[in-house]
Structure formats: structure tokens, C-alpha cells
Design an enzyme around this catalytic site. Sequence first.
Site, PDB file in Angstrom:
ATOM      1  N   ASP A  31       0.825  -1.253   0.015  1.00 12.47           N
ATOM      2  CA  ASP A  31       0.019  -0.101  -0.002  1.00 12.47           C
ATOM      3  C   ASP A  31       0.843   1.402   0.072  1.00 12.47           C
ATOM      4  O   ASP A  31       1.774   1.207   0.717  1.00 12.47           O
ATOM      5  CB  ASP A  31      -0.859   0.142   1.421  1.00 12.47           C
ATOM      6  CG  ASP A  31      -2.214  -0.881   0.991  1.00 12.47           C
ATOM      7  OD1 ASP A  31      -2.488  -1.564  -0.193  1.00 12.47           O
ATOM      8  OD2 ASP A  31      -2.757  -1.160   2.127  1.00 12.47           O
ATOM      9  N   TRP A  89      13.785   3.119  -4.574  1.00 10.14           N
ATOM     10  CA  TRP A  89      14.045   1.695  -5.086  1.00 10.14           C
ATOM     11  C   TRP A  89      13.550   1.835  -6.597  1.00 10.14           C
ATOM     12  O   TRP A  89      12.798   2.401  -6.923  1.00 10.14           O
ATOM     13  CB  TRP A  89      12.993   0.715  -4.216  1.00 10.14           C
ATOM     14  CG  TRP A  89      11.455   0.920  -4.169  1.00 10.14           C
ATOM     15  CD1 TRP A  89      10.988   1.987  -3.561  1.00 10.14           C
ATOM     16  CD2 TRP A  89      10.650   0.457  -4.800  1.00 10.14           C
ATOM     17  NE1 TRP A  89       9.583   1.891  -3.682  1.00 10.14           N
ATOM     18  CE2 TRP A  89       9.421   0.879  -4.605  1.00 10.14           C
ATOM     19  CE3 TRP A  89      10.611  -0.646  -5.807  1.00 10.14           C
ATOM     20  CZ2 TRP A  89       8.114   0.362  -4.997  1.00 10.14           C
ATOM     21  CZ3 TRP A  89       9.289  -1.092  -6.238  1.00 10.14           C
ATOM     22  CH2 TRP A  89       8.139  -0.552  -5.962  1.00 10.14           C
ATOM     23  N   THR A 123       3.613   8.856  -3.003  1.00 13.33           N
ATOM     24  CA  THR A 123       4.622   8.334  -3.968  1.00 13.33           C
ATOM     25  C   THR A 123       4.384   8.578  -5.166  1.00 13.33           C
ATOM     26  O   THR A 123       3.378   8.823  -5.661  1.00 13.33           O
ATOM     27  CB  THR A 123       4.597   6.580  -3.827  1.00 13.33           C
ATOM     28  OG1 THR A 123       4.680   6.239  -2.435  1.00 13.33           O
ATOM     29  CG2 THR A 123       5.680   5.996  -4.433  1.00 13.33           C
ATOM     30  N   TRP A 180      11.179   5.531   2.716  1.00 11.29           N
ATOM     31  CA  TRP A 180      12.305   5.985   2.185  1.00 11.29           C
ATOM     32  C   TRP A 180      12.522   7.304   2.532  1.00 11.29           C
ATOM     33  O   TRP A 180      13.722   7.955   2.377  1.00 11.29           O
ATOM     34  CB  TRP A 180      12.120   5.716   0.653  1.00 11.29           C
ATOM     35  CG  TRP A 180      12.183   4.508   0.127  1.00 11.29           C
ATOM     36  CD1 TRP A 180      11.131   4.155  -0.309  1.00 11.29           C
ATOM     37  CD2 TRP A 180      13.105   3.621   0.227  1.00 11.29           C
ATOM     38  NE1 TRP A 180      11.411   2.627  -0.830  1.00 11.29           N
ATOM     39  CE2 TRP A 180      12.590   2.355  -0.395  1.00 11.29           C
ATOM     40  CE3 TRP A 180      14.386   3.610   0.623  1.00 11.29           C
ATOM     41  CZ2 TRP A 180      13.341   1.129  -0.556  1.00 11.29           C
ATOM     42  CZ3 TRP A 180      15.156   2.486   0.528  1.00 11.29           C
ATOM     43  CH2 TRP A 180      14.510   1.381  -0.081  1.00 11.29           C
ATOM     44  N   TYR A 239       6.017  10.611   5.815  1.00 12.09           N
ATOM     45  CA  TYR A 239       5.896  10.160   4.107  1.00 12.09           C
ATOM     46  C   TYR A 239       4.235  10.583   3.946  1.00 12.09           C
ATOM     47  O   TYR A 239       3.530  10.684   4.920  1.00 12.09           O
ATOM     48  CB  TYR A 239       5.434   8.287   4.406  1.00 12.09           C
ATOM     49  CG  TYR A 239       4.823   7.704   3.226  1.00 12.09           C
ATOM     50  CD1 TYR A 239       5.624   7.865   1.922  1.00 12.09           C
ATOM     51  CD2 TYR A 239       3.637   7.580   3.128  1.00 12.09           C
ATOM     52  CE1 TYR A 239       4.996   7.238   0.771  1.00 12.09           C
ATOM     53  CE2 TYR A 239       2.835   6.905   2.039  1.00 12.09           C
ATOM     54  CZ  TYR A 239       3.671   6.953   0.803  1.00 12.09           C
ATOM     55  OH  TYR A 239       3.057   6.678  -0.390  1.00 12.09           O
ATOM     56  N   ASP A 261       9.397   8.266  -2.640  1.00 10.33           N
ATOM     57  CA  ASP A 261       8.541   8.916  -1.835  1.00 10.33           C
ATOM     58  C   ASP A 261       8.510  10.290  -1.654  1.00 10.33           C
ATOM     59  O   ASP A 261       9.484  11.040  -1.681  1.00 10.33           O
ATOM     60  CB  ASP A 261       8.687   8.222  -0.185  1.00 10.33           C
ATOM     61  CG  ASP A 261       8.184   6.938   0.016  1.00 10.33           C
ATOM     62  OD1 ASP A 261       7.591   6.262  -0.895  1.00 10.33           O
ATOM     63  OD2 ASP A 261       8.736   6.437   0.856  1.00 10.33           O
TER      64      ASP A 261
END
Length: 323
Positions: A225, A250, A313, A301, A310, A269
Site C-alpha cells: 500500500d 527503489w 509516492t 524512504w 511520508y 516517496d
Amino acid sequence: MSQSSALKKAPEGTDRTALKQQLRDSACAMVPRLRTRADQATKLHQLPPENVQEMIDAGFFKILQPARWGGLELDAMDFFDVQMTVAEGCMSTAWVLGVVACHNWQLALFDDRAQKDVWGEDDNTLISSSYMPVGKVTHVDGGYRLGGRWNFSGGSKHCKWVMLGGVVPPKTGGEAPDYRTFLVPIGDYRIVDNWDVSGLEGTGSHDIVVEDVFVPEYRTHRSIDGFLSACCGGTATACPPGTEMSRVTWIGTCRNPVDGRDYLISYNDCCGSSFCGRCFCKRNDGDRPVYLTGKSNDINWCMANTSKGYHCTVALLVGLADA
């Protein structure tokens, strides 16, 4: 919401520097008292109730908790500072704080209904966990049936909910298994008092047993998620205003079904604000090899950034494979 804790939700305009110092001062003042109760924790095989209540009253469990649920919503490093200070008084107490308080951060990733179930009547409610994916999971209407036995649930006797790991089997052939965290209330599990060890005795990391209970879909969290930037004020490739792109990332590859070409994508992120909460990105259909969600995507991240919260993304095109 309960207002029993001494340190309540930080009001608008609160001096965050002063708040952080207040938390550090409270932790330092607590150290001598924790030391005097360290032997008691060892004998009890769990923390003395006074240790947990002191940390509740000081607001330690709320450092990572969302502000809208009575939390302080500070940064991870602020929490680590407090935890390390607590460890000077009692390692077991610091261990339980470190484990249990992080669940308040993860609960913010769940559906709003799950957050209300836990904090709606008492925003001091605590959650323990055992993430090992040993649960037996079956699909049913509206959610899942869950059963199994989990080890090492630190602080479980001080908590009214537990987060448990399990792998949801695919409904059809060719789909990947789906690792999830299941949120279960204390009435649906029992604690097996079996924490008889020679180190960190006071953590009370007992076993949790669940016997075929129903868990609604909204009380589960998938490791894959996240929130799409395009729904949070940004675009598919740019972070929303007021946030910054994570310094680490990533990398993944994908094939565009439109042109049949392979692309190298950087997933970053967007950091510096609280969770967006809109447009979940949680599909791993067709990944080859099977995407190990529990090992990859469940990493924040933003930890490398100055502001570690966060928000959502983004995906950036890094390269295109040669034809």
C-alpha cells in the site's frame, strides 16, 4: 477521545522545539524510577504497570501518532531520542516503547474505520504485534477468516489490540500471495503467558493465539500500500507542494503494454507532510519474479530526509531498454 494523558495533542502553533525538549526532560526524569523497578520487571516477565502508565502520561506513545487522533505527530528521530533515554533506565521498557509506539504510526496507514475502532473512544489505546506470516487466512465475504499462533508479541498484556502477519492466498492461479497485517481486538485473541527467558525478561513478549475469527477487509494493511501523488496535489512524476522527494529510492522495471518496450522506473516517496490517504497504490499483478512486498515496499524512504513524514509516492522514468 480520552483526555486522560498528561501530555495531550499538541495545539496549533505549539513550539515544536519546546515540545521535543519537554519529552526529553520527561524521559530523563523517568530514568531513576525505571531503574528502581527493573528487578520487578524481571520477576513479573512483563513491565510493571507504573512504567507503562508513566510513558502514557508523558505522551511517549503519541510521538508518532497522527495529530487528528490525539497524537503529537513528530519525527522518527524525536521518538528515537526518547527511546534511547528510556533505555538508560530499563532496556525492557525501552524495547516495549519502541515496538508498541511504532504501531501508532502504522495504524495511520489503515482505513479510517480501523483507526476509529482503536482510538475512537480512547486515544491512549495501545497495540502489540507479531508480524511473522504464520496465520492461516481464508477469503470470506467482507474480509477474511484468520487463525494461528504467533510468537514474541512484546508488551501484549498492556495492549487492547494486536497486529498480526499473514499471507492471503491468491483467489486465482497465477496471482501472487499477498502479505498483510491483520488488526485484531483483544476479545478475538488470547495471550499465552510463556515468556520465560534470560534476557529482556520484562518485555513480556508472549504468544498470541487466534482461533478462526473474522477480520474485515478494512482492518488489514497490505505491505504494497501507498498513496499516488497525482491524487495528493502533485503529478505522477512530481511531488505535491510542501513536500520533497526522498533522497533514496527503489528501482523497478516494467513493460508498457502500449508500445511493448521495457522501462526502468525509480519509485520515490514524497516527504515532509502527513499521510495523504487518497488513491491507494496496491497492485502487484503480473510481477515477475513475484514481488516480495514484505521485503521491499513497506519501507519509508523518507528516513534519509530532514523531514521524515511520508505523504505519497511518485514514479520517475530513469531509462528505456534498447530495442
